[in-house]
Design an enzyme around this catalytic site. Structure first.
Site, PDB file in Angstrom:
ATOM      1  N   SER A 128       5.651  19.936 -23.064  1.00  0.00           N
ATOM      2  CA  SER A 128       5.726  18.861 -22.067  1.00  0.00           C
ATOM      3  C   SER A 128       4.361  18.667 -21.438  1.00  0.00           C
ATOM      4  O   SER A 128       3.572  19.619 -21.341  1.00  0.00           O
ATOM      5  CB  SER A 128       6.724  19.228 -20.971  1.00  0.00           C
ATOM      6  OG  SER A 128       6.672  18.271 -19.920  1.00  0.00           O
ATOM      7  N   TYR A 141       9.249  24.763 -13.704  1.00  0.00           N
ATOM      8  CA  TYR A 141       9.196  24.117 -15.019  1.00  0.00           C
ATOM      9  C   TYR A 141       7.749  24.070 -15.525  1.00  0.00           C
ATOM     10  O   TYR A 141       7.478  24.346 -16.698  1.00  0.00           O
ATOM     11  CB  TYR A 141       9.789  22.716 -14.907  1.00  0.00           C
ATOM     12  CG  TYR A 141       9.897  21.961 -16.211  1.00  0.00           C
ATOM     13  CD1 TYR A 141      10.626  22.465 -17.288  1.00  0.00           C
ATOM     14  CD2 TYR A 141       9.291  20.702 -16.359  1.00  0.00           C
ATOM     15  CE1 TYR A 141      10.725  21.751 -18.482  1.00  0.00           C
ATOM     16  CE2 TYR A 141       9.400  19.984 -17.541  1.00  0.00           C
ATOM     17  CZ  TYR A 141      10.112  20.513 -18.601  1.00  0.00           C
ATOM     18  OH  TYR A 141      10.214  19.793 -19.775  1.00  0.00           O
TER      19      TYR A 141
HETATM   20  P1  NAP Z   1      18.364  17.175 -23.280  1.00  0.00           P
HETATM   21  O1  NAP Z   1      18.939  15.896 -23.797  1.00  0.00           O
HETATM   22  O2  NAP Z   1      18.938  17.734 -22.013  1.00  0.00           O
HETATM   23  O3  NAP Z   1      18.431  18.291 -24.438  1.00  0.00           O
HETATM   24  C1  NAP Z   1      18.219  19.644 -24.157  1.00  0.00           C
HETATM   25  C2  NAP Z   1      18.766  20.460 -25.311  1.00  0.00           C
HETATM   26  O4  NAP Z   1      18.512  21.837 -25.056  1.00  0.00           O
HETATM   27  C3  NAP Z   1      20.268  20.295 -25.488  1.00  0.00           C
HETATM   28  O5  NAP Z   1      20.562  20.131 -26.854  1.00  0.00           O
HETATM   29  C4  NAP Z   1      20.822  21.621 -25.001  1.00  0.00           C
HETATM   30  O6  NAP Z   1      21.982  21.973 -25.751  1.00  0.00           O
HETATM   31  C5  NAP Z   1      19.678  22.558 -25.370  1.00  0.00           C
HETATM   32  N1  NAP Z   1      19.733  23.813 -24.648  1.00  0.00           N
HETATM   33  C6  NAP Z   1      19.611  24.029 -23.325  1.00  0.00           C
HETATM   34  N2  NAP Z   1      19.790  25.321 -23.039  1.00  0.00           N
HETATM   35  C7  NAP Z   1      20.026  25.951 -24.235  1.00  0.00           C
HETATM   36  C8  NAP Z   1      20.311  27.284 -24.599  1.00  0.00           C
HETATM   37  N3  NAP Z   1      20.393  28.277 -23.685  1.00  0.00           N
HETATM   38  N4  NAP Z   1      20.499  27.572 -25.906  1.00  0.00           N
HETATM   39  C9  NAP Z   1      20.443  26.603 -26.831  1.00  0.00           C
HETATM   40  N5  NAP Z   1      20.181  25.307 -26.551  1.00  0.00           N
HETATM   41  C10 NAP Z   1      19.990  24.997 -25.251  1.00  0.00           C
HETATM   42  O7  NAP Z   1      16.806  17.017 -22.988  1.00  0.00           O
HETATM   43  P2  NAP Z   1      15.573  16.645 -23.977  1.00  0.00           P
HETATM   44  O8  NAP Z   1      14.707  15.731 -23.201  1.00  0.00           O
HETATM   45  O9  NAP Z   1      16.029  16.238 -25.325  1.00  0.00           O
HETATM   46  O10 NAP Z   1      14.842  18.068 -24.008  1.00  0.00           O
HETATM   47  C11 NAP Z   1      14.334  18.633 -25.213  1.00  0.00           C
HETATM   48  C12 NAP Z   1      13.026  19.356 -24.884  1.00  0.00           C
HETATM   49  O11 NAP Z   1      12.056  18.394 -24.499  1.00  0.00           O
HETATM   50  C13 NAP Z   1      13.133  20.341 -23.713  1.00  0.00           C
HETATM   51  O12 NAP Z   1      12.401  21.496 -24.021  1.00  0.00           O
HETATM   52  C14 NAP Z   1      12.467  19.591 -22.569  1.00  0.00           C
HETATM   53  O13 NAP Z   1      11.927  20.498 -21.636  1.00  0.00           O
HETATM   54  C15 NAP Z   1      11.411  18.816 -23.323  1.00  0.00           C
HETATM   55  N6  NAP Z   1      10.867  17.626 -22.654  1.00  0.00           N
HETATM   56  C16 NAP Z   1      11.680  16.642 -22.177  1.00  0.00           C
HETATM   57  C17 NAP Z   1      11.108  15.525 -21.559  1.00  0.00           C
HETATM   58  C18 NAP Z   1      11.943  14.410 -20.978  1.00  0.00           C
HETATM   59  O14 NAP Z   1      11.448  13.638 -20.145  1.00  0.00           O
HETATM   60  N7  NAP Z   1      13.184  14.226 -21.409  1.00  0.00           N
HETATM   61  C19 NAP Z   1       9.717  15.420 -21.426  1.00  0.00           C
HETATM   62  C20 NAP Z   1       8.926  16.448 -21.943  1.00  0.00           C
HETATM   63  C21 NAP Z   1       9.504  17.530 -22.559  1.00  0.00           C
HETATM   64  P3  NAP Z   1      23.287  22.687 -25.189  1.00  0.00           P
HETATM   65  O15 NAP Z   1      23.406  22.350 -23.728  1.00  0.00           O
HETATM   66  O16 NAP Z   1      24.387  22.119 -26.029  1.00  0.00           O
HETATM   67  O17 NAP Z   1      23.060  24.144 -25.451  1.00  0.00           O
END
Ligand code: NAP
Length: 241
Positions: A128, A141
């Site tokens: 991120s 975070y």
């Molecule tokens: P999201 O839609 O909330 O997806 C997060 C994923 O992580 C879900 O599939 C969730 O699955 C999984 N997860 C959470 N805890 C887990 C655990 N203990 N074991 C296994 N899986 C787990 O959010 P996203 O934006 O796609 O996030 C993906 C990555 O991108 C993250 O690392 C986030 O920090 C990063 N990111 C996001 C953004 C943004 O603005 N959205 C920006 C920069 C970086 P389950 O709940 O089913 O386990």
């Protein structure tokens, strides 16, 4: 292997990789969602498996699923709350570190031998911009993503001369369930995050994941930063009135 494949960037990355000819193993805690995605992609392209990256035995079970592994995409992660340091709740910090940092360590370590055996292993970390652009309320975070970034860098350093590539993709705002999770299911507050601006979509990031994964074996894309045009810094976002 794609962690966090039940939602957002992970699910979109699994779709993009499957479209590119990969067989994708989908991991996350919400297995019903993984199974729906695996059914959509077809048995040739995808396998669903429960994975909790905070649970070492779950990670072991997940890694034993396949005899061979060429690519791991770390998407499991997220943020909890926007607490200033003065009010920081340790329990939230623990979850953020356990998921975003130790989760990456556990999954990488469990798959490392298989990745090296493949002759062209690749680790893609979805990090991120929060890793290098700290913001008020973001300390837990920010610190977790900075730590994960260091882990990726050291992994590359420790494997120079071996068949392993390590790439970090650092997105700005992406419209996923990220904000819904951060604000504990408060849909109104989550929607406000993206109001008046156009965020990246999960598909935008997934295209980059698929691009990184399809470069020839000698090309290592170390770090890619991508943002919406409306976001010049984490804290500098253009919004239409
Ligand atoms: P999201 O839609 O909330 O997806 C997060 C994923 O992580 C879900 O599939 C969730 O699955 C999984 N997860 C959470 N805890 C887990 C655990 N203990 N074991 C296994 N899986 C787990 O959010 P996203 O934006 O796609 O996030 C993906 C990555 O991108 C993250 O690392 C986030 O920090 C990063 N990111 C996001 C953004 C943004 O603005 N959205 C920006 C920069 C970086 P389950 O709940 O089913 O386990």
């Amino acid at each position: 292997m794609v962690t966090g494949a039940s939602s957002g960037i992970g699910a979109a990355s699994a779709r993009a990789l499957a479209a590119g000819g990969w067989h994708v193993v989908l991991g996350a805690r919400r297995v019903n969602r993984l199974e729906a995605l695996a059914a959509e992609l077809g048995a040739e392209a995808a396998t669903a498996s429960p994975l909790d990256v905070t649970d070492p035995s779950s990670v072991e079970d997940f890694s034993r699923l396949v005899p061979a592994c060429r690519l791991v995409v770390h998407c499991a992660g997220g943020a909890l709350g926007l607490d200033p340091i003065a009010e920081a709740e340790e329990s939230r910090w623990r979850v953020m570190f356990d998921t975003n940092v130790l989760g990456v360590l556990r999954v990488t370590r469990a798959l490392l031998a298989a990745l090296l055996r493949s002759g062209d292993g690749q680790v893609v970390l979805v990090g991120s911009v929060a890793a290098f652009e700290p913001y008020a309320g973001g300390a837990g975070y920010n610190a977790a993503k900075a730590a994960a970034s260091s882990l990726a860098d050291v992994l590359r350093i420790e494997h120079v001369g071996k068949p392993l590539r390590v790439s970090e993709i650092d997105p700005g705002m992406v419209d996923t369930e990220f904000s819904l999770v951060r604000f504990a299911g408060d849909a109104e507050r989550a929607a406000a995050t993206y109001r008046g601006m156009t965020p990246l979509s999960a598909g935008d990031v997934a295209e980059v994941v698929a691009f990184v994964a399809s470069r020839p074996a000698h090309v290592d894309l170390d770090r890619i930063v991508m943002r919406p045009r409306d976001q010049a810094r984490v804290w500098l976002v253009h919004r239409d009135p």
